[in-house]
Design a protein around this motif. Structure first.
Motif, PDB file in Angstrom:
ATOM      1  N   ARG A 164       7.128   7.642  51.235  1.00  0.00           N
ATOM      2  CA  ARG A 164       7.519   8.320  50.008  1.00  0.00           C
ATOM      3  C   ARG A 164       7.137   9.789  50.152  1.00  0.00           C
ATOM      4  NH1 ARG A 164       3.028  10.253  49.733  1.00  0.00           N
ATOM      5  NH2 ARG A 164       3.693  11.258  47.822  1.00  0.00           N
ATOM      6  N   GLY A 165       7.530  10.567  49.185  1.00  0.00           N
ATOM      7  CA  GLY A 165       7.337  12.022  49.242  1.00  0.00           C
ATOM      8  C   GLY A 165       8.677  12.673  49.529  1.00  0.00           C
ATOM      9  N   ALA A 166       9.043  13.649  48.742  1.00  0.00           N
ATOM     10  CA  ALA A 166      10.400  14.200  48.840  1.00  0.00           C
ATOM     11  C   ALA A 166      10.801  14.579  50.272  1.00  0.00           C
ATOM     12  CB  ALA A 166      10.523  15.389  47.889  1.00  0.00           C
ATOM     13  N   PRO A 167      10.013  15.386  50.982  1.00  0.00           N
ATOM     14  CA  PRO A 167      10.430  15.725  52.358  1.00  0.00           C
ATOM     15  C   PRO A 167      10.445  14.522  53.294  1.00  0.00           C
ATOM     16  CG  PRO A 167       8.842  17.315  51.515  1.00  0.00           C
ATOM     17  CD  PRO A 167       8.828  16.157  50.570  1.00  0.00           C
ATOM     18  N   ALA A 168       9.446  13.664  53.176  1.00  0.00           N
ATOM     19  CA  ALA A 168       9.355  12.507  54.084  1.00  0.00           C
ATOM     20  C   ALA A 168      10.531  11.565  53.888  1.00  0.00           C
ATOM     21  CB  ALA A 168       8.034  11.764  53.855  1.00  0.00           C
ATOM     22  N   SER A 172      19.008   5.495  47.966  1.00  0.00           N
ATOM     23  CA  SER A 172      17.705   4.813  47.941  1.00  0.00           C
ATOM     24  C   SER A 172      16.819   5.294  46.794  1.00  0.00           C
ATOM     25  CB  SER A 172      16.990   5.001  49.287  1.00  0.00           C
ATOM     26  OG  SER A 172      16.929   6.372  49.620  1.00  0.00           O
ATOM     27  N   ARG A 173      16.763   6.627  46.558  1.00  0.00           N
ATOM     28  CA  ARG A 173      15.986   7.157  45.428  1.00  0.00           C
ATOM     29  C   ARG A 173      16.690   8.422  44.933  1.00  0.00           C
ATOM     30  NH1 ARG A 173       9.720   7.763  46.179  1.00  0.00           N
ATOM     31  NH2 ARG A 173       9.739   7.635  43.892  1.00  0.00           N
ATOM     32  N   PRO A 174      16.884   8.580  43.624  1.00  0.00           N
ATOM     33  CA  PRO A 174      17.790   9.623  43.109  1.00  0.00           C
ATOM     34  C   PRO A 174      17.158  10.985  42.805  1.00  0.00           C
ATOM     35  CG  PRO A 174      17.124   8.186  41.324  1.00  0.00           C
ATOM     36  CD  PRO A 174      16.455   7.659  42.570  1.00  0.00           C
ATOM     37  N   ALA A 229       3.243  12.733  52.657  1.00  0.00           N
ATOM     38  CA  ALA A 229       4.471  12.929  51.884  1.00  0.00           C
ATOM     39  C   ALA A 229       5.477  13.793  52.640  1.00  0.00           C
ATOM     40  CB  ALA A 229       4.126  13.599  50.558  1.00  0.00           C
ATOM     41  N   THR A 230       5.061  14.216  53.824  1.00  0.00           N
ATOM     42  CA  THR A 230       5.892  15.164  54.591  1.00  0.00           C
ATOM     43  C   THR A 230       5.785  14.810  56.080  1.00  0.00           C
ATOM     44  OG1 THR A 230       4.020  16.670  55.012  1.00  0.00           O
ATOM     45  CG2 THR A 230       5.236  16.968  52.929  1.00  0.00           C
ATOM     46  N   ALA A 231       6.266  15.713  56.911  1.00  0.00           N
ATOM     47  CA  ALA A 231       6.136  15.510  58.374  1.00  0.00           C
ATOM     48  C   ALA A 231       4.748  15.930  58.850  1.00  0.00           C
ATOM     49  CB  ALA A 231       7.194  16.312  59.101  1.00  0.00           C
ATOM     50  N   GLY A 285       1.553  19.243  54.677  1.00  0.00           N
ATOM     51  CA  GLY A 285       1.768  19.080  53.243  1.00  0.00           C
ATOM     52  C   GLY A 285       2.149  20.345  52.516  1.00  0.00           C
ATOM     53  N   THR A 286       2.567  20.128  51.255  1.00  0.00           N
ATOM     54  CA  THR A 286       3.003  21.279  50.459  1.00  0.00           C
ATOM     55  C   THR A 286       1.851  21.749  49.559  1.00  0.00           C
ATOM     56  OG1 THR A 286       3.915  19.775  48.810  1.00  0.00           O
ATOM     57  CG2 THR A 286       5.418  20.540  50.519  1.00  0.00           C
ATOM     58  N   ALA A 287       1.690  21.136  48.385  1.00  0.00           N
ATOM     59  CA  ALA A 287       0.538  21.545  47.553  1.00  0.00           C
ATOM     60  C   ALA A 287      -0.769  21.251  48.280  1.00  0.00           C
ATOM     61  CB  ALA A 287       0.577  20.813  46.210  1.00  0.00           C
ATOM     62  N   ASN A 324      -0.696   5.357  42.167  1.00  0.00           N
ATOM     63  CA  ASN A 324      -1.982   5.881  42.630  1.00  0.00           C
ATOM     64  C   ASN A 324      -1.881   6.686  43.918  1.00  0.00           C
ATOM     65  OD1 ASN A 324      -3.391   4.825  40.427  1.00  0.00           O
ATOM     66  ND2 ASN A 324      -3.568   2.831  41.407  1.00  0.00           N
ATOM     67  N   GLN A 325      -0.893   7.565  43.961  1.00  0.00           N
ATOM     68  CA  GLN A 325      -0.777   8.441  45.139  1.00  0.00           C
ATOM     69  C   GLN A 325      -2.053   9.291  45.300  1.00  0.00           C
ATOM     70  OE1 GLN A 325       1.707   8.091  42.850  1.00  0.00           O
ATOM     71  NE2 GLN A 325       3.739   8.249  43.802  1.00  0.00           N
ATOM     72  N   GLY A 326      -2.697   9.619  44.174  1.00  0.00           N
ATOM     73  CA  GLY A 326      -3.885  10.482  44.256  1.00  0.00           C
ATOM     74  C   GLY A 326      -5.106   9.745  44.762  1.00  0.00           C
ATOM     75  N   ASN A 339       8.855  16.529  39.093  1.00  0.00           N
ATOM     76  CA  ASN A 339       7.755  16.098  39.954  1.00  0.00           C
ATOM     77  C   ASN A 339       7.151  14.840  39.365  1.00  0.00           C
ATOM     78  OD1 ASN A 339       6.142  16.709  42.349  1.00  0.00           O
ATOM     79  ND2 ASN A 339       4.448  16.985  40.913  1.00  0.00           N
ATOM     80  N   LYS A 340       6.154  14.300  40.049  1.00  0.00           N
ATOM     81  CA  LYS A 340       5.534  13.048  39.621  1.00  0.00           C
ATOM     82  C   LYS A 340       5.169  13.066  38.144  1.00  0.00           C
ATOM     83  CE  LYS A 340       5.373  10.344  41.604  1.00  0.00           C
ATOM     84  NZ  LYS A 340       6.543   9.446  41.585  1.00  0.00           N
ATOM     85  N   ILE A 341       5.394  11.921  37.493  1.00  0.00           N
ATOM     86  CA  ILE A 341       5.064  11.773  36.074  1.00  0.00           C
ATOM     87  C   ILE A 341       3.619  12.215  35.832  1.00  0.00           C
ATOM     88  CG2 ILE A 341       4.439   9.344  36.395  1.00  0.00           C
ATOM     89  CD1 ILE A 341       6.301  10.748  33.348  1.00  0.00           C
ATOM     90  N   ALA A 388       9.264   7.578  36.941  1.00  0.00           N
ATOM     91  CA  ALA A 388       8.471   7.970  38.114  1.00  0.00           C
ATOM     92  C   ALA A 388       8.239   9.486  38.152  1.00  0.00           C
ATOM     93  CB  ALA A 388       9.177   7.519  39.390  1.00  0.00           C
ATOM     94  N   PHE A 389       9.015  10.225  37.343  1.00  0.00           N
ATOM     95  CA  PHE A 389       8.927  11.686  37.370  1.00  0.00           C
ATOM     96  C   PHE A 389       9.047  12.254  35.960  1.00  0.00           C
ATOM     97  CE2 PHE A 389       9.158  11.747  41.908  1.00  0.00           C
ATOM     98  CZ  PHE A 389      10.001  10.707  42.260  1.00  0.00           C
ATOM     99  N   ASP A 390       8.706  13.527  35.818  1.00  0.00           N
ATOM    100  CA  ASP A 390       9.052  14.252  34.595  1.00  0.00           C
ATOM    101  C   ASP A 390       9.479  15.665  35.006  1.00  0.00           C
ATOM    102  OD1 ASP A 390       5.519  14.463  33.627  1.00  0.00           O
ATOM    103  OD2 ASP A 390       6.637  15.706  35.062  1.00  0.00           O
TER     104      ASP A 390
HETATM  105  C1  LIG Z   1       5.752  16.849  48.945  1.00  0.00           C
HETATM  106  S1  LIG Z   1       6.071  15.354  48.119  1.00  0.00           S
HETATM  107  C2  LIG Z   1       6.806  15.847  46.665  1.00  0.00           C
HETATM  108  C3  LIG Z   1       6.693  14.802  45.563  1.00  0.00           C
HETATM  109  O1  LIG Z   1       7.105  13.471  45.976  1.00  0.00           O
HETATM  110  C4  LIG Z   1       6.247  12.523  45.300  1.00  0.00           C
HETATM  111  O2  LIG Z   1       6.974  11.492  44.684  1.00  0.00           O
HETATM  112  P1  LIG Z   1       6.871   9.969  45.275  1.00  0.00           P
HETATM  113  O3  LIG Z   1       5.437   9.716  45.662  1.00  0.00           O
HETATM  114  O4  LIG Z   1       7.340   9.107  44.119  1.00  0.00           O
HETATM  115  O5  LIG Z   1       7.819   9.967  46.430  1.00  0.00           O
HETATM  116  C5  LIG Z   1       5.550  13.334  44.251  1.00  0.00           C
HETATM  117  O6  LIG Z   1       6.364  13.545  43.115  1.00  0.00           O
HETATM  118  C6  LIG Z   1       5.299  14.604  45.023  1.00  0.00           C
HETATM  119  O7  LIG Z   1       4.847  15.642  44.243  1.00  0.00           O
END
Ligand SMILES: CSC[C@H]1O[C@H](OP(=O)(O)O)[C@H](O)[C@@H]1O
Length: 389
Positions: free
Chosen positions: A46-50, A89-91, A172-174, A177-179, A204-206, A260-262, A341-343
């Protein structure tokens, strides 16, 4: 050990199964685009770039391990069909759709070249997919650099503490990371006092992923109870505790509204209330100029059971037994559930958008102009921290 969410070599793709982290590090083989689609949908990756990179590489290994056709147009048609499938797969995250659009152009160009054949089209696709891995790490290092410089400058130098949400790191990336790349850069510069991270329910990504990365990198960090404790943490203002909140993004609309994430939206509200800078960190592959504002962003809703049940290894009161996974209910049976999943955080609550080529700030009109960032090339653009790039 370097944290690798994605392991790729021609003909072979493995992803770190993030549903098992932090207690088990297991890699799943991805043989084709169907495996890739399910890994993304299940959020094993998961993670937008990944998401974009795994989707592209899942199709690359499918091409490398099967004889589709020796005809250019037949391979091109196969690739375009699979890309359309993978995008479903995810919108919400735009990176996958953006990558599919770019890869489609590459394949169409390869197929129309004189004397092209199936192998040439397949190679053009696979080379472009592999390049995404390399480009993403480079982009994230640029985001880290410019984001750290911006935060340190705004804080007047010295050591700062920052708060982040969800997971935006190497998982979440290759890589880098971003943030979380900004936090890594602050730490590398000796400018980080402490990183605070939210649990980020319900996945619980955090607590499972960002905390795992921060502990792995030996970065001073504290986990807080999701977004709830974030306002209290900011109570004493930027000088005392949190100099900035830095988050990732799944889609940045043309006006700077960010999906971004809820929980991100309410963090931005608390930041505005406390005078804490609120920053979005994202590569330009996350900026979507075709979507004019946040109103146009589709917000994924996930199954209710991902909220009402929690899964983890057995804890006997003393130790964790990873061989015994348990799933327990944490909600009243029969309750209706809403699990976005987002807001979307409106641009007015965002102080800066950190990209790989600099930090975009609002102009004198109080609005973001992201077209400059999208037209700029890596070389030669000197990032400015006032009024955009
Ligand atoms: C650099 S990841 C960006 C973004 O993707 C995550 O969503 P998910 O874990 O549902 O794929 C999250 O919103 C991150 O901030």
């Amino acid at each position: 050990m370097v944290l690798e969410a994605i392991r790729y070599k021609p003909g072979s793709l493995q992803i770190l199964n993030q549903l098992k982290l932090p207690h088990q590090e297991e890699y799943d083989e991805i043989h084709n685009s169907t495996d890739g689609w399910h890994a993304i949908k299940d959020m094993r990756t998961r993670g937008a770039p990944a998401i974009a990179i795994v989707a592209a590489l899942s199709l690359a290994v499918e091409l490398q391990n099967s004889e589709i056709s020796d005809k250019a147009d037949e391979v091109a048609a196969f690739v375009l069909e699979k890309l359309e499938y993978l995008v479903t797969s995810r919108p919400t995250a735009v990176n996958l759709a953006d990558a599919a659009r770019k890869l489609k152009k590459i394949v169409e160009s390869a197929a129309s070249a004189n004397g092209s054949d199936g192998a040439a089209v397949s190679k053009a696709f696979c080379d472009a997919a592999a390049q995404m891995l390399i480009a993403d790490v480079s982009d994230n290092q640029g985001i880290g650099k410019y984001g750290a410089e911006w935060i340190s400058k705004q804080a007047g130098g010295g050591q700062v503490s920052v708060l982040t949400h969800c997971n935006t790191g190497s998982l979440a990336t290759a890589g880098y990371g971003t943030a979380l790349g900004v936090i890594r850069s602050l730490h590398a510069n000796g400018s980080l006092k402490r990183a605070f991270c939210t649990e980020t329910r319900p996945y619980n990504q955090g607590s499972r992923l960002t905390a795992f990365e921060l502990v792995h990198d030996k970065i001073p960090a504290t986990l807080i109870t999701d977004s709830m404790a974030s306002a209290l943490l900011q109570l004493k203002g930027p000088s005392e505790r949190i100099a900035a909140i830095v988050v990732g993004a799944d889609r940045v609309a043309a006006n700077g509204d960010t999906a971004n994430k809820i929980g991100t939206y309410q963090l931005a509200i608390t930041a505005k209330h406390h005078g804490v800078k609120f920053l979005v960190a994202a590569p330009r592959t996350t900026i979507d100029l075709q979507t004019k504002s946040g109103a146009g962003i589709t917000i994924e809703e996930r199954p209710g059971k991902e909220m009402t049940f929690i899964k983890g290894p057995r804890f006997d009161g003393v130790d964790i037994d990873v061989t015994q996974a348990e799933t327990v209910s944490i909600a009243a049976k029969g309750i209706d559930v809403w699990n976005p999943a987002f807001d979307v955080t409106p641009a007015e609550l965002i102080d800066g958008i950190i990209t790989e080529i600099g930090v975009v700030e609002k102009g004198e009109d109080g609005k973001f102009d992201l077209t400059i960032a999208m037209e700029a090339h890596h070389e030669g653009i000197k990032p400015t921290t006032v009024g955009g790039l």
